[in-house]
Every structure is written in C-alpha cells, then in structure tokens.
Design an enzyme around this catalytic site. Sequence first.
Site, mmCIF file in Angstrom:
data_model
loop_
_atom_site.group_PDB
_atom_site.id
_atom_site.type_symbol
_atom_site.label_atom_id
_atom_site.label_comp_id
_atom_site.label_asym_id
_atom_site.label_seq_id
_atom_site.Cartn_x
_atom_site.Cartn_y
_atom_site.Cartn_z
ATOM 1 N N ASP A 82 -20.554 52.697 -25.369
ATOM 2 C CA ASP A 82 -20.215 51.696 -24.346
ATOM 3 C C ASP A 82 -21.481 51.184 -23.662
ATOM 4 O O ASP A 82 -21.724 51.413 -22.474
ATOM 5 C CB ASP A 82 -19.236 52.276 -23.332
ATOM 6 C CG ASP A 82 -18.538 51.182 -22.516
ATOM 7 O OD1 ASP A 82 -18.768 49.992 -22.817
ATOM 8 O OD2 ASP A 82 -17.781 51.513 -21.599
ATOM 9 N N ASN A 145 -11.612 55.011 -18.614
ATOM 10 C CA ASN A 145 -11.732 55.129 -17.158
ATOM 11 C C ASN A 145 -12.110 53.815 -16.477
ATOM 12 O O ASN A 145 -12.487 53.796 -15.310
ATOM 13 C CB ASN A 145 -12.758 56.209 -16.798
ATOM 14 C CG ASN A 145 -14.151 55.899 -17.326
ATOM 15 O OD1 ASN A 145 -14.353 54.964 -18.095
ATOM 16 N ND2 ASN A 145 -15.121 56.707 -16.919
ATOM 17 N N GLU A 149 -10.454 47.667 -8.828
ATOM 18 C CA GLU A 149 -9.782 48.285 -7.684
ATOM 19 C C GLU A 149 -10.051 47.504 -6.396
ATOM 20 O O GLU A 149 -11.203 47.208 -6.074
ATOM 21 C CB GLU A 149 -10.266 49.721 -7.532
ATOM 22 C CG GLU A 149 -9.544 50.530 -6.483
ATOM 23 C CD GLU A 149 -9.861 52.016 -6.617
ATOM 24 O OE1 GLU A 149 -9.103 52.711 -7.317
ATOM 25 O OE2 GLU A 149 -10.873 52.458 -6.048
ATOM 26 N N HIS A 244 -24.801 51.934 -15.866
ATOM 27 C CA HIS A 244 -25.025 53.376 -16.013
ATOM 28 C C HIS A 244 -25.022 53.865 -17.466
ATOM 29 O O HIS A 244 -25.049 55.061 -17.716
ATOM 30 C CB HIS A 244 -24.024 54.198 -15.168
ATOM 31 C CG HIS A 244 -22.579 53.870 -15.373
ATOM 32 N ND1 HIS A 244 -21.786 53.336 -14.386
ATOM 33 C CD2 HIS A 244 -21.766 54.041 -16.430
ATOM 34 C CE1 HIS A 244 -20.556 53.177 -14.812
ATOM 35 N NE2 HIS A 244 -20.515 53.613 -16.066
ATOM 36 N N HIS A 296 -23.024 58.121 -10.823
ATOM 37 C CA HIS A 296 -22.262 56.868 -10.802
ATOM 38 C C HIS A 296 -20.839 57.078 -10.293
ATOM 39 O O HIS A 296 -20.122 56.111 -10.042
ATOM 40 C CB HIS A 296 -22.218 56.241 -12.193
ATOM 41 C CG HIS A 296 -21.266 56.895 -13.142
ATOM 42 N ND1 HIS A 296 -21.361 58.216 -13.516
ATOM 43 C CD2 HIS A 296 -20.183 56.406 -13.807
ATOM 44 C CE1 HIS A 296 -20.392 58.507 -14.370
ATOM 45 N NE2 HIS A 296 -19.667 57.431 -14.559
ATOM 46 N N ALA A 298 -17.606 60.450 -9.330
ATOM 47 C CA ALA A 298 -17.281 61.857 -9.115
ATOM 48 C C ALA A 298 -17.485 62.679 -10.384
ATOM 49 O O ALA A 298 -17.868 63.844 -10.333
ATOM 50 C CB ALA A 298 -15.836 61.991 -8.636
ATOM 51 N N GLY A 299 -17.247 62.069 -11.544
ATOM 52 C CA GLY A 299 -17.367 62.798 -12.809
ATOM 53 C C GLY A 299 -16.097 63.564 -13.129
ATOM 54 O O GLY A 299 -15.400 64.041 -12.237
ATOM 55 N N LYS A 375 -5.341 48.922 -14.030
ATOM 56 C CA LYS A 375 -5.860 49.303 -15.333
ATOM 57 C C LYS A 375 -5.222 48.448 -16.419
ATOM 58 O O LYS A 375 -5.880 47.758 -17.160
ATOM 59 C CB LYS A 375 -5.627 50.793 -15.597
ATOM 60 C CG LYS A 375 -6.413 51.687 -14.613
ATOM 61 C CD LYS A 375 -6.293 53.154 -14.922
ATOM 62 C CE LYS A 375 -7.124 53.554 -16.107
ATOM 63 N NZ LYS A 375 -8.577 53.445 -15.867
#
Length: 381
Positions: A82, A145, A149, A244, A296, A298-299, A375
Amino acid sequence: MERRRMGTPISGERSAARARISKFYNRATWIDGRAEEQLEQVAGWPGMMAVAGFPDLHPGRFGPVGAAFLADRIWPQLVGPDIGCGMALFRLDLPRRRFKLDKAARRLAVLEVGADPERALAALDDAGLTGSIGPEALGTIGGGNHFCEVQVVDAVFDPSRTGLRKDDLCLLVHSGSRGRGAGIFQGLDDSWKQGFAAENDAATRYLALHDAAICWARVNRSLIASAASEALGSEARLICDAVHNHVVPHSGVWLHRKGAACPEGGLVPLAGSREAPSFLLEVPDLVPEALGSVSHGAGRRYDRASMHGRIRKTRSELAALTRTRFGGRVICGDRDLLLEEAGRAYKDPEQVLHDLSGSGLASAVARLLPLVTFKTTGVAI
C-alpha cells in the site's frame, strides 16, 4: 507467523553488523512479541543502518508495522503493497450545532461512488500525473483499516498551532493508492528480496512508480475530503497530510517508513479507533534515533483473523458495533470488516501518546472524538 512470508533476504545474505534498534515505548506498553522478533530480523538485513520502533508496533507480512528503517539500499518490502498510504486531517467550516448525525451518515454514502471522472482527470492533471497513472478509483476509500471519519474537537491543548477550537468539526481520511501500490509491488522481480542498490535499473523503475503512487494517494485523500465535505454542505481546509508507507532519500541513504508517519509541517494525525479518541500531534523532530518519524495510530492489538473468535457474530453483537460509546455511528455494510476493525482490535491511543510524549517525540495539539466513521455501505454501485 511464518518467517518465510516476511520477504527475508536469501539464506546467508545477512549483515555482519546489526543495525541499532531504538524502541520508543516502555515496559507497560503492550507489544506483540512477533513484532519485536521482526525488528530484530530486519536489523540484520544487509545494508541496514538503524531501526526505530514506535508504541503502535505490531507484526506485518514483510516486516513490523509502526517502524522506520534506514538503509544503504531500497527494500520495497519495508514499504509494502500500500504505497502512499497516509492520513489527512481537514477542518470543516460546518458549525457543530448544524451537524445532524443520522443525516450525515446517510449523505456520506456518496463516498462509495468515487470522484466524477472529469474532476478526477483534472485533479491528476493539476498534480502532474496525466499520462503516468490512471484515474480509476480516485475518490474512494478502499478496504482494510481505511476510512473517512467526521470528528469533533473535544479539547485543544495548543490553540496557536492550528487555530482549532473546541467543538470544531474535522474530517480524518485514511487511504492509500487503491491497488496501485500492490500492482507495483507484485510486478517486481525476485531481486527485491535482497534490496535494490539505488543506482540500478530496477530501483529506478520502482522509484518512478512509487513516487507516482505517493502523489496519487494524496490526490485521492483530497478528493475524498472534498466529496465528504460537499455532502455535508461544508468546505474542508487541509491541516496536514502525513504519509506513513513510503521510502525517501535521507542523507545519502534511504529512509523507509511502514506505518510510521512522516510529519507535514511538524504535524501528524494519530488515529485512535471507533471506541477511542484521535489526536493531532506536534512533532519537533528533536530525537535523531526516531528517524524523523512517529506513530501513525494506536496500532493493532489483535490481527484480523483472531477478531473472528473474539466477538460473537450474532445480530445484536454486530449491531452494537455500528454504535460507539461516544454516541457516534459506524457505516460498514461488510460484516467481516465491521468485526475485524472493531475498537477492541486496537491499542489504547492515549498510551501511545504517553510513550511518544515521554520520549520527546510528540505532544498533543488537540483531541478529537469520532462522530461518523464511514467505511463502506456494502452495496455495489
């Protein structure tokens, strides 16, 4: 995780001297042990000079996510498929009192359609991409993900930095190059497994395609924000757009970021989850070991596959995932995606922020809460 899936160099092709690893998280931070193993493995790759791991660190297919890598060669697997993925934060000029949650949730369905073809072509032309990369899928979010938003500013810690005020509305857009990066990555021959020397033809071809995908992804985030803001009867002003997933020249060598944000103008969005706040961070770049990078988001705490065993797939459980503890809405017509991206799949962004602040990497400018997370409607257009 099967180590062979990481794209590790061929057997015996290891560096005699391991790169230094700098970890910007403390013992209280939950880190998957597999991600730390991946950090160690990558540190031993040929030409690797420095590795930085951040508190959102989690395992990835070709190497850890939430990390930055400095090397004397280009490692495409450390960028991943990506290419250009990033997050852009925009301020809306819509007053909070005029924002109607249910109406906004309906109107954001326009994001399923994508940009008008003429508008998409004009945007590519403005970006200097005409003829080098196509407009297909511009203005769409993608899966996994990725999201768009609507957020409300809950607290402002440094009003002078951006002009944001409490109760301002913002858009956070997380998207990438929509399959183009994957196509670039899949089109590489096997030589990528040992890394590309910057001067060879394979590296030149890769970088040209990579750079076009980076630019395309920025255009995509801008078009998503334009479509969303217009649907809401508002205008969107860009605050920052932080990539990122990319590789860039850095002091004569190559800096790779995988899930590690590159600050734009010293600012970076730190994404939370549907059940946690996001933050706008100021990044002073005072710690050389961080390689000019920062978390970038919370992970992930749990990978997508394991989430299927953590939440029951009953109608009531799935319906509950479309509402947040903040009173917000989640628009996701894909049942599997709704479950895999549930708030509990992610770490606590406040702990991530605590670690970053404690390491001198970043400070919070503002805290934002999710109102509508879009989404997919799950309906083919």
